[in-house]
Write a protein that holds these residues in place. Structure first.
Motif, PDB file in Angstrom:
ATOM      1  N   LEU A  46      58.801  15.274  40.918  1.00 14.04           N
ATOM      2  CA  LEU A  46      59.159  17.112  40.974  1.00 14.04           C
ATOM      3  C   LEU A  46      59.512  17.117  42.595  1.00 14.04           C
ATOM      4  O   LEU A  46      58.464  17.331  43.641  1.00 14.04           O
ATOM      5  CB  LEU A  46      57.751  17.129  40.868  1.00 14.04           C
ATOM      6  CG  LEU A  46      57.202  18.549  40.957  1.00 14.04           C
ATOM      7  CD1 LEU A  46      58.491  19.307  39.668  1.00 14.04           C
ATOM      8  CD2 LEU A  46      56.052  18.978  40.347  1.00 14.04           C
ATOM      9  N   LEU A  47      60.808  16.924  42.986  1.00 10.61           N
ATOM     10  CA  LEU A  47      61.029  18.007  44.052  1.00 10.61           C
ATOM     11  C   LEU A  47      61.722  19.464  44.113  1.00 10.61           C
ATOM     12  O   LEU A  47      62.593  19.519  43.144  1.00 10.61           O
ATOM     13  CB  LEU A  47      62.792  16.425  44.215  1.00 10.61           C
ATOM     14  CG  LEU A  47      62.243  15.206  44.046  1.00 10.61           C
ATOM     15  CD1 LEU A  47      64.182  14.313  44.104  1.00 10.61           C
ATOM     16  CD2 LEU A  47      61.748  14.261  45.183  1.00 10.61           C
ATOM     17  N   ARG A  48      60.489  19.993  45.098  1.00  8.53           N
ATOM     18  CA  ARG A  48      60.752  21.204  45.087  1.00  8.53           C
ATOM     19  C   ARG A  48      60.286  21.623  46.454  1.00  8.53           C
ATOM     20  O   ARG A  48      60.027  20.895  47.376  1.00  8.53           O
ATOM     21  CB  ARG A  48      59.660  22.062  43.753  1.00  8.53           C
ATOM     22  CG  ARG A  48      60.408  21.492  42.702  1.00  8.53           C
ATOM     23  CD  ARG A  48      59.842  22.857  41.207  1.00  8.53           C
ATOM     24  NE  ARG A  48      60.200  22.351  39.849  1.00  8.53           N
ATOM     25  CZ  ARG A  48      59.105  22.441  39.181  1.00  8.53           C
ATOM     26  NH1 ARG A  48      57.821  22.531  39.104  1.00  8.53           N
ATOM     27  NH2 ARG A  48      60.124  22.061  37.957  1.00  8.53           N
ATOM     28  N   GLY A  49      60.337  22.328  46.482  1.00 12.06           N
ATOM     29  CA  GLY A  49      59.364  23.724  47.804  1.00 12.06           C
ATOM     30  C   GLY A  49      58.016  22.365  48.578  1.00 12.06           C
ATOM     31  O   GLY A  49      57.754  22.552  47.327  1.00 12.06           O
ATOM     32  N   LEU A  50      58.732  22.909  49.342  1.00  8.49           N
ATOM     33  CA  LEU A  50      57.291  22.223  49.916  1.00  8.49           C
ATOM     34  C   LEU A  50      56.916  22.536  51.596  1.00  8.49           C
ATOM     35  O   LEU A  50      58.115  22.756  52.159  1.00  8.49           O
ATOM     36  CB  LEU A  50      57.798  20.851  49.974  1.00  8.49           C
ATOM     37  CG  LEU A  50      56.365  19.537  50.465  1.00  8.49           C
ATOM     38  CD1 LEU A  50      54.974  20.057  49.670  1.00  8.49           C
ATOM     39  CD2 LEU A  50      56.513  18.227  51.336  1.00  8.49           C
ATOM     40  N   GLY A  51      55.920  22.957  52.164  1.00  4.21           N
ATOM     41  CA  GLY A  51      55.592  23.627  53.198  1.00  4.21           C
ATOM     42  C   GLY A  51      54.562  22.016  53.840  1.00  4.21           C
ATOM     43  O   GLY A  51      53.504  21.690  53.370  1.00  4.21           O
ATOM     44  N   ILE A  52      54.666  22.286  55.391  1.00  2.86           N
ATOM     45  CA  ILE A  52      54.602  21.063  56.390  1.00  2.86           C
ATOM     46  C   ILE A  52      53.580  21.878  57.168  1.00  2.86           C
ATOM     47  O   ILE A  52      54.656  22.631  57.794  1.00  2.86           O
ATOM     48  CB  ILE A  52      55.219  19.847  56.577  1.00  2.86           C
ATOM     49  CG1 ILE A  52      55.665  19.513  54.995  1.00  2.86           C
ATOM     50  CG2 ILE A  52      53.981  19.088  57.165  1.00  2.86           C
ATOM     51  CD1 ILE A  52      56.487  18.263  55.640  1.00  2.86           C
ATOM     52  N   PHE A  53      52.116  21.802  57.435  1.00  3.43           N
ATOM     53  CA  PHE A  53      51.626  22.696  58.629  1.00  3.43           C
ATOM     54  C   PHE A  53      51.472  21.922  59.445  1.00  3.43           C
ATOM     55  O   PHE A  53      50.448  21.384  59.337  1.00  3.43           O
ATOM     56  CB  PHE A  53      51.097  24.032  58.117  1.00  3.43           C
ATOM     57  CG  PHE A  53      51.833  24.883  57.427  1.00  3.43           C
ATOM     58  CD1 PHE A  53      52.940  26.018  57.722  1.00  3.43           C
ATOM     59  CD2 PHE A  53      52.109  24.928  56.105  1.00  3.43           C
ATOM     60  CE1 PHE A  53      53.756  26.795  57.341  1.00  3.43           C
ATOM     61  CE2 PHE A  53      52.284  25.928  55.458  1.00  3.43           C
ATOM     62  CZ  PHE A  53      53.455  26.431  55.792  1.00  3.43           C
ATOM     63  N   ALA A  54      51.114  21.428  60.529  1.00  4.81           N
ATOM     64  CA  ALA A  54      50.427  20.994  61.604  1.00  4.81           C
ATOM     65  C   ALA A  54      50.352  21.260  63.129  1.00  4.81           C
ATOM     66  O   ALA A  54      51.205  21.538  63.148  1.00  4.81           O
ATOM     67  CB  ALA A  54      51.199  19.472  61.883  1.00  4.81           C
ATOM     68  N   GLU A  99      51.995  23.424  67.750  1.00  3.48           N
ATOM     69  CA  GLU A  99      52.319  23.152  65.960  1.00  3.48           C
ATOM     70  C   GLU A  99      53.776  23.214  65.771  1.00  3.48           C
ATOM     71  O   GLU A  99      54.395  23.148  66.522  1.00  3.48           O
ATOM     72  CB  GLU A  99      51.273  24.220  65.669  1.00  3.48           C
ATOM     73  CG  GLU A  99      51.613  25.176  66.670  1.00  3.48           C
ATOM     74  CD  GLU A  99      53.293  26.337  65.600  1.00  3.48           C
ATOM     75  OE1 GLU A  99      53.043  26.440  64.487  1.00  3.48           O
ATOM     76  OE2 GLU A  99      53.745  26.725  66.094  1.00  3.48           O
ATOM     77  N   ARG A 100      54.052  22.513  64.197  1.00  4.89           N
ATOM     78  CA  ARG A 100      55.293  22.822  64.237  1.00  4.89           C
ATOM     79  C   ARG A 100      55.147  23.054  62.665  1.00  4.89           C
ATOM     80  O   ARG A 100      54.144  22.144  61.851  1.00  4.89           O
ATOM     81  CB  ARG A 100      56.234  21.221  64.256  1.00  4.89           C
ATOM     82  CG  ARG A 100      57.018  21.551  63.189  1.00  4.89           C
ATOM     83  CD  ARG A 100      58.345  20.250  64.168  1.00  4.89           C
ATOM     84  NE  ARG A 100      59.707  20.637  63.502  1.00  4.89           N
ATOM     85  CZ  ARG A 100      60.282  19.944  63.413  1.00  4.89           C
ATOM     86  NH1 ARG A 100      60.294  18.621  63.123  1.00  4.89           N
ATOM     87  NH2 ARG A 100      61.698  20.212  62.225  1.00  4.89           N
TER      88      ARG A 100
END
Length: 102
Positions: free
Chosen positions: A49-57, A64-65
């Protein structure tokens, strides 16, 4: 530091993205570089399943990024706050495109 992922949870869990980002920071990478490494690893995925992804670090110093990968809305916003800030700020995640996921 810490990291969360949202949107396509199956992919982030399968790839261990949140833990990967934190491990990169534990090994001395900046939060920006740690998220960058995660993006490189994600770009190698070809199946599933290759769909939108959010990464919050965020790292232990409050740097932060936040990225929105292949999320098809004009802007992905999030709230950010540190103890030295008078109030939380609404910020926009950096938009990233991984063409091979399309």
């Amino acid at each position: 530091g810490g990291c969360i992922c949202n949107y396509t949870g199956e992919m982030s869990m399968r790839a261990g993205i949140a833990r990967f980002v934190v491990a990169q920071m534990e090994m001395g990478k900046s939060v920006a570089d740690a998220v960058g490494e995660a993006i490189k690893n994600l770009a190698q995925l070809k199946t599933g399943l290759l769909r939108g992804l959010g990464i919050f670090a965020v790292d232990r110093d409050g740097n932060e990024r936040s990225v929105a990968i292949n999320i098809d809305i004009p802007e992905v916003n999030y709230w950010f706050w540190r103890e030295d800030m008078a109030e939380p700020e609404c910020r926009a995640a950096e938009k990233i495109e991984i063409p091979s996921w399309r």
